[in-house]
Design an enzyme around this catalytic site. Sequence first.
Site, PDB file in Angstrom:
ATOM      1  CG  ASP A  82       2.464   6.327  -6.306  1.00  0.00           C
ATOM      2  OD1 ASP A  82       2.144   5.541  -5.397  1.00  0.00           O
ATOM      3  OD2 ASP A  82       2.207   6.104  -7.500  1.00  0.00           O
TER       4      ASP A  82
ATOM      5  CG  HIS B 122      -1.239   7.618  -3.951  1.00  0.00           C
ATOM      6  ND1 HIS B 122      -1.109   6.913  -5.118  1.00  0.00           N
ATOM      7  CD2 HIS B 122      -1.717   8.846  -4.316  1.00  0.00           C
ATOM      8  CE1 HIS B 122      -1.487   7.675  -6.151  1.00  0.00           C
ATOM      9  NE2 HIS B 122      -1.852   8.850  -5.678  1.00  0.00           N
TER      10      HIS B 122
END
Length: 327
Positions: free
Chosen positions: A221, A244
């Site tokens: 993430d 991310h």
Amino acid sequence: MASRLVRFIMCLIFLFVSITKVKSQQKVFNVKNFGAVADGKTDNSKAFLGVWNQACQYNGPGVVLIPEGTYLMNPVVFNGPCKGQIVFSIRGGLTAPTDRGSWGNTDHWINFNSVDNLEINGGGSFDGQGPSAWPFNNCKTNPQCKQLPISLRLDFVTNSWIHDIKLINSKGFHINVFKCRHTTLERIQITAPANSPNTDGIHVGLTTDLKILSSFISTGDDCVSIGPGAENIEIKGVACGPGHGISIGSLGKYPNEEDVKGLVISNCNLTGTQNGLRIKTWAPSHPSTVFNLTFENINLKDVSNPIIIDQQYCPQRGACAKEVNSC
Ligand SMILES: *[C@@H]1O[C@H](CO)[C@@H](O)[C@H](O)[C@H]1NC(C)=O
Ligand SMILES: *[C@@H]1O[C@H](CO)[C@@H](O)[C@H](O)[C@H]1NC(C)=O
């Protein structure tokens, strides 16, 4: 006469300073001398807590020393305030439980709470044993999903230096910095697979004067995510990927969130990430403000969305209210 008196007073001051110095000598509390067993199977959370309490009550630099070896730890909170400076020196590795009964509904694995002048160092590792938990946290397939335990939770930590540690495969976020002040995270290494769910590297909320320096973050993430109430945050020399990217948000989920301001991100490399630099607000969202941001010398390589401002953020299909485009 006067100068002799001055000299006498100086002598007294010197003596006093020396005595104070002697009094605040560093004392090492080796967890192995307090019943910790480094076999990777015995739960050491109570033993560590006992050592922490003694070191915390010691009136000088107290060092909790964790020698080489693998220490199983159930979720634990190390509470302050402590009497003096406290060092948590981790040379070995902490490992989290894999059975759900041991972590149940807790939001943390290792939690430092209300500690001033904390140093965490030693080159050791925190292994969150994420693979045992990730199947419970795939929000894309499981609408009942909830946040899994954060490996290292720092709450109300001030004037502190967390450096030279590794975090591996956290169940949830790797590090969460909440309501902290004047703290530096440096040379932190975070690794989790690219497809591990919600394993953010470092999340920051309601925190002022934080530095994240010279770190390597590879996760499933956000490498770093900056939530509401973050102020004067410096992120410098961070290598991120996969992951991310570096995100501000998600913002605007709740009413009256505090602003995000004074963010300086420089000398970072983002490689093979989904996003580069992102600002995201929920769809729809409550008003809040992000201002005074500086991005400088950021290298982006194989990044899908290098710069993205997303005002319709909704990670779960159908879970958000009807999207309203306010632009
Ligand atoms: C980023 O990449 C450059 C060029 O390869 C390198 O010199 C620099 O050390 C890298 N920085 C980090 C934080 O990894
Ligand atoms: C902007 O942020 C920087 C870095 O935190 C800070 O030094 C500066 O005072 C801020 N400027 C304004 C106008 O708030």
